[in-house]
Write a protein that holds these residues in place. Structure first.
Motif, short mmCIF file in Angstrom:
data_model
loop_
_atom_site.label_atom_id
_atom_site.label_comp_id
_atom_site.label_asym_id
_atom_site.label_seq_id
_atom_site.Cartn_x
_atom_site.Cartn_y
_atom_site.Cartn_z
N VAL A 91 42.14 26.40 95.94
CA VAL A 91 41.03 25.96 96.81
C VAL A 91 41.49 24.86 97.75
N ILE A 92 42.19 23.87 97.20
CA ILE A 92 42.65 22.75 98.04
C ILE A 92 43.64 23.25 99.10
N SER A 93 44.55 24.14 98.71
CA SER A 93 45.52 24.70 99.68
C SER A 93 44.80 25.45 100.79
N GLU A 94 43.79 26.23 100.40
CA GLU A 94 43.00 27.00 101.37
C GLU A 94 42.30 26.04 102.35
N LEU A 95 41.75 24.94 101.81
CA LEU A 95 41.07 23.97 102.67
C LEU A 95 42.06 23.28 103.61
N VAL A 96 43.27 23.01 103.12
CA VAL A 96 44.31 22.40 103.97
C VAL A 96 44.65 23.36 105.11
N LYS A 97 44.77 24.66 104.78
CA LYS A 97 45.09 25.67 105.80
C LYS A 97 44.00 25.72 106.87
N ILE A 98 42.74 25.79 106.43
CA ILE A 98 41.63 25.89 107.38
C ILE A 98 41.53 24.63 108.24
N ALA A 99 41.65 23.46 107.58
CA ALA A 99 41.55 22.19 108.32
C ALA A 99 42.67 22.09 109.36
N THR A 100 43.89 22.46 108.98
CA THR A 100 45.03 22.41 109.92
C THR A 100 44.75 23.30 111.13
N GLN A 101 44.26 24.51 110.86
CA GLN A 101 44.02 25.45 111.96
C GLN A 101 42.89 24.98 112.87
N LEU A 102 41.82 24.45 112.27
CA LEU A 102 40.70 23.99 113.09
C LEU A 102 41.10 22.80 113.96
N ILE A 103 41.89 21.88 113.37
CA ILE A 103 42.36 20.72 114.14
C ILE A 103 43.27 21.19 115.28
N ALA A 104 44.15 22.14 114.97
CA ALA A 104 45.07 22.67 116.00
C ALA A 104 44.28 23.32 117.14
N TYR A 105 43.24 24.07 116.80
CA TYR A 105 42.42 24.70 117.85
C TYR A 105 41.72 23.65 118.70
N ARG A 106 41.19 22.60 118.03
CA ARG A 106 40.48 21.56 118.78
C ARG A 106 41.42 20.77 119.68
N ARG A 107 42.67 20.60 119.21
CA ARG A 107 43.66 19.87 120.02
C ARG A 107 44.28 20.78 121.07
N SER A 108 43.94 22.06 121.00
CA SER A 108 44.44 23.06 121.97
C SER A 108 45.94 23.18 121.99
N ILE A 109 46.60 23.08 120.83
CA ILE A 109 48.08 23.21 120.87
C ILE A 109 48.45 24.64 121.24
#
Lengths: 75, 141
Positions: free
Chosen positions: B123-141
């Motif tokens: 669960v924690i790994s899954e949340l890390v994956k989702i959080a990383t991706q959402l932050i990356a999308y918001r930062r527009s990398i």
């Protein structure tokens, strides 16, 4: 800021093309076109060539590389 | 202005499904002893919630294409999730060793204890994956 800069926004505006139309032509999402225009995402070489092809100009007219490390490097 | 892409909507759907199922589950197991039925039930509920929410996201999205930036961001998410998972497994192995030496582990509940801990790590790994991706999308990398 160093890195790759581009004129995608200006070239697109010159052709009166929307971000979605450009995205559809090169199989990208509109969000990726927005990121490229904002210099926040550097596309792959293949995508860069496809963008240049859409505008009908050479690659270097769309993308330019600015190396900020030149001035700060000690010799 | 940037609107949410299909990938971002899909990530929010995954996050909602995870939180909808895991939060009640972990609140419950904090106060009650866990059983195999609870864990299997949680996994089944999670699959159902994922299917339902992803279907809603897919119906609500017109443009469902995935491009090179989406794949790059997904890779970034998986990389961070892998580091989180490996770190937690190493930490868990260390804790297991300490608990074994101290005699704090009840051998009768070892299997369920492991299952619950592994589920928590996933669960924690899954949340890390989702959080990383959402932050990356918001930062527009």
């Amino acid at each position: 800021m160093g890195g790759i800069r581009n004129n995608v926004r200006d070239l697109r505006a010159a052709l009166d093309m929307t971000q979605q139309q450009l995205a559809d032509r090169i199989d990208l999402t509109r969000q990726t076109v927005i990121a490229i225009e904002g210099d926040k995402y550097s596309p792959s070489l293949e995508t860069a060539f496809r963008i240049a092809n859409v505008f009908g100009v050479p690659l270097e007219q769309v993308f330019q590389y600015h190396d900020d490390r030149k001035g700060s490097r000690k010799r | 202005m940037s609107t949410l892409s299909y990938q971002e909507k899909s990530l929010y759907g995954t996050l909602a499904a995870d939180l909808l199922v895991y939060v009640p589950y972990f609140i419950y197991v904090m106060h009650h002893p866990t059983t195999l039925t609870h864990i299997v039930g949680t996994i089944i509920l999670l699959i159902v919630a994922h299917i339902m929410l992803q279907s809603i996201v897919a119906i609500a999205s017109r443009n469902r294409i995935t491009d090179e930036r989406d794949r790059q961001i997904a890779g970034l998410g998986y990389r961070n999730a892998y580091f989180a998972l490996v770190s937690m497994i190493l930490l868990g192995m260390g804790m297991l060793w300490v608990h074994s030496v101290e005699g704090l582990i009840n051998p009768n509940h070892m299997g369920l204890h492991f299952l619950s801990v592994f589920l928590g790590m996933v669960v924690i790994s899954e949340l890390v994956k989702i959080a990383t991706q959402l932050i990356a999308y918001r930062r527009s990398i």
